[in-house]
Design an enzyme around this catalytic site. Structure first.
Site, mmCIF file in Angstrom:
data_model
loop_
_atom_site.group_PDB
_atom_site.id
_atom_site.type_symbol
_atom_site.label_atom_id
_atom_site.label_comp_id
_atom_site.label_asym_id
_atom_site.label_seq_id
_atom_site.Cartn_x
_atom_site.Cartn_y
_atom_site.Cartn_z
ATOM 1 N N LYS A 1 -20.276 -37.603 -39.982
ATOM 2 C CA LYS A 1 -19.743 -36.244 -39.874
ATOM 3 C C LYS A 1 -20.434 -35.361 -40.921
ATOM 4 O O LYS A 1 -21.606 -35.032 -40.753
ATOM 5 C CB LYS A 1 -18.215 -36.268 -40.011
ATOM 6 C CG LYS A 1 -17.542 -36.984 -38.844
ATOM 7 C CD LYS A 1 -16.043 -36.929 -38.897
ATOM 8 C CE LYS A 1 -15.399 -37.360 -37.603
ATOM 9 N NZ LYS A 1 -15.628 -38.750 -37.212
ATOM 10 N N HIS B 1 -12.753 -36.922 -42.237
ATOM 11 C CA HIS B 1 -12.807 -35.464 -42.081
ATOM 12 C C HIS B 1 -12.632 -34.748 -43.423
ATOM 13 O O HIS B 1 -12.153 -33.616 -43.463
ATOM 14 C CB HIS B 1 -11.759 -34.987 -41.078
ATOM 15 C CG HIS B 1 -12.111 -35.312 -39.658
ATOM 16 N ND1 HIS B 1 -12.919 -34.510 -38.874
ATOM 17 C CD2 HIS B 1 -11.797 -36.385 -38.894
ATOM 18 C CE1 HIS B 1 -13.063 -35.054 -37.677
ATOM 19 N NE2 HIS B 1 -12.393 -36.195 -37.664
ATOM 20 N N SER C 1 -7.502 -34.981 -37.959
ATOM 21 C CA SER C 1 -8.606 -34.398 -37.185
ATOM 22 C C SER C 1 -8.150 -33.413 -36.120
ATOM 23 O O SER C 1 -8.903 -32.518 -35.749
ATOM 24 C CB SER C 1 -9.422 -35.509 -36.541
ATOM 25 O OG SER C 1 -8.620 -36.260 -35.661
#
Lengths: 80, 415
Positions: B249, B218, B190
């Site tokens: 996310k 991610h 990240s």
């Protein structure tokens, strides 16, 4: 007889450093300087215990006692 | 016990210490939905300002997508607001199991278990499947939630240098005598935006009989040709034993996470993982939204393709302007400034120019590696990125860092 500080420094460089941060000396702050994170410290503790046939209690394996090669040598000698 | 002045003073001193160290975190209030452009109140009390957001994890621009919102409304209407129970008492609806099956299909795994968050998934999984006879070997840059999960587990732990396969192999040899060995890493890191070498890790895990764990928070939804994740990019779908990921996310951005992988491991989590056993699972409204997200992503790769094109535009623009970037091809694009104060100053100046991008510095990233972490979204249009690029160039000129090397920036500002 091997110089203890040299041996520890060699291990620290081999285990934790790369080309960007390999200029470590006996007095370089390892934990507070961000070279060794407290979670990765465990491999250093295991190395010292195996190499010098000692047992370092968890209470003594503190970031302060592991912060420089010089301090680590003092710690190891306490338990030899 | 009364909340005495002495107790109060202890906390006041600790808070002052955080402030004095320059590490005090302050929230910025957003007065709009999450999107490429947002209304931000900063500093607190000031009139909200419209800015382009380049620091959200909203990689696919689905946080406020009309179809996702519609599906969430329908979920609210048909399945209610809350469950008032943990999963194994009376907190499991048909849609929870439906989502678990859809996630398994999407990731190419055997089974999946939902958690309230990926933080909870990472906090619960290791303790559920390992004992003191086992070892966890983690990359040194794994996410904090994984470190917390490892701390909660009785298994021994060790680490290897970031993405260093030779070092990992040494550690696998060192721990050859352990009952179980688990290699632990993030799919995309990240802070640096680099990708794990999952193909090489699979080979090493096969050679040394180790379990492979990857946090895909991610990556899920946009890495790989059809957005399945890092394992798709590296050609090892079906070979990762444990994947954890988040719905907070790219996959809608609301909340929730999961453990997905080998069915025995998922079943062990269902029996033993404490965040699953002792807290409610994802609310029906969010489950309905995530189901629609997976539906959108299974029909078309349009959004991840647009994200890829936007990322290319952004990386090329910043490189051409003369910024020092971290190498990579993911939508996490760190603009390296090395000095913590410089990172904070640049962030503030960008905000004044209508660009919302945050500075990161020690201890979040290593000492001397301060940066502005930018994150690109499929929700961005090229005109957003052009405006952001203009602002970065203006600020870069102000601080005279364009075209300068790492060494030159450090000489000028310190590290």
């Amino acid at each position: 007889m091997e110089n203890m500080k040299e041996v520890i420094l060699e291990y620290v460089i081999e285990e934790y450093c790369d080309e960007e941060n390999d200029d470590v000396t006996f007095e370089t702050p390892l934990i507070s300087g961000g070279i060794v994170d407290s979670f990765s410290m465990v491999s250093l503790k295991r190395f010292l215990e195996n190499k010098y046939k000692i047992s370092i209690p968890d209470a003594d394996a503190s970031p302060e006692n592991f912060d420089t090669v010089t301090k680590i040598e003092v710690l190891v000698k306490r338990f030899q | 016990m009364a909340y005495t002045d002495k107790i109060k003073e202890i906390y006041q001193n600790q808070l002052k210490g955080i402030q004095d160290a320059g590490l005090f975190k302050q929230e910025r209030y957003i007065h709009s939905s999450q999107d490429a452009e947002i209304e931000v109140e900063f500093p607190a009390g000031s009139a909200p300002k419209r800015v382009i957001n380049v620091c959200a994890n909203n990689y696919l621009g689905l946080s406020s997508h009309p179809d996702v919102i519609k599906a969430a409304h329908e979920g609210l209407d048909t399945r209610g607001y809350g469950m008032s129970s943990v999963r194994f008492i009376c907190g499991t609806q048909d849609i929870h199991r439906e989502l678990e099956k859809k996630v398994s299909e999407f990731l190419g795994t055997e089974d999946t278990i939902l958690f309230p968050s990926c933080m909870d998934a990472n906090a619960g999984v290791f303790e559920a499947i390992l004992t003191s006879e086992d070892v966890m070997i983690s990359d040194r840059l794994v996410h904090a939630s994984i470190i917390d999960g490892m701390r909660l587990c009785a298994a021994q732990h060790d680490t290897f240098k970031h993405s260093d396969m030779a070092h990992l192999e040494k550690k696998l040899q060192l721990h050859a005598d352990k009952r179980l060995k688990v290699v632990i890493n993030d799919g995309v890191y990240s802070m640096d935006g680099d990708t794990a070498k999952l193909d090489e890790m699979v080979a090493l895990c096969e050679k040394y009989d180790a379990i492979l764990f990857v946090d895909e928070s991610h990556s899920s939804g946009f890495i790989g040709k059809t957005g399945r994740g890092t394992h798709e990019k590296c050609g090892v779908v079906g070979k990762i034993d444990i994947i954890t990921t988040t719905f907070g996310k790219a996959l809608g951005g609301a909340s929730g996470g999961c453990v997905s992988g080998r069915k025995e491991i998922v079943e062990m989590c269902r029996q033993k993982a404490r965040p699953y056993l002792f807290s409610n699972t994802i609310a029906p409204v969010v489950v309905s939204g995530v189901l629609e997200v997976l539906n959108i992503l299974s029909k078309s790769t349009e959004r991840r393709d647009k994200l890829e094109a936007n990322t290319k535009f952004w990386r090329e623009g910043l490189t051409k302007a003369g910024f020092v970037l971290k190498d990579g091809d993911t939508p996490i694009v760190p603009v390296m400034l090395f000095n913590a104060k410089l990172a904070q100053d640049v962030s503030r100046d960008l905000f004044d120019l209508g660009i919302y991008a945050i500075g990161f510095f020690f201890p979040v990233v290593p000492q001397g590696a301060a940066r502005i972490r930018t994150q690109i979204s499929a929700g961005h249009e090229i005109h957003h990125l052009e405006k952001a690029l203009d602002a970065f160039i203006k600020v870069g000129k102000k601080y005279d860092i364009l075209g300068k090397t790492k060494q030159e920036i450090i000489e000028k500002y310190g590290s």
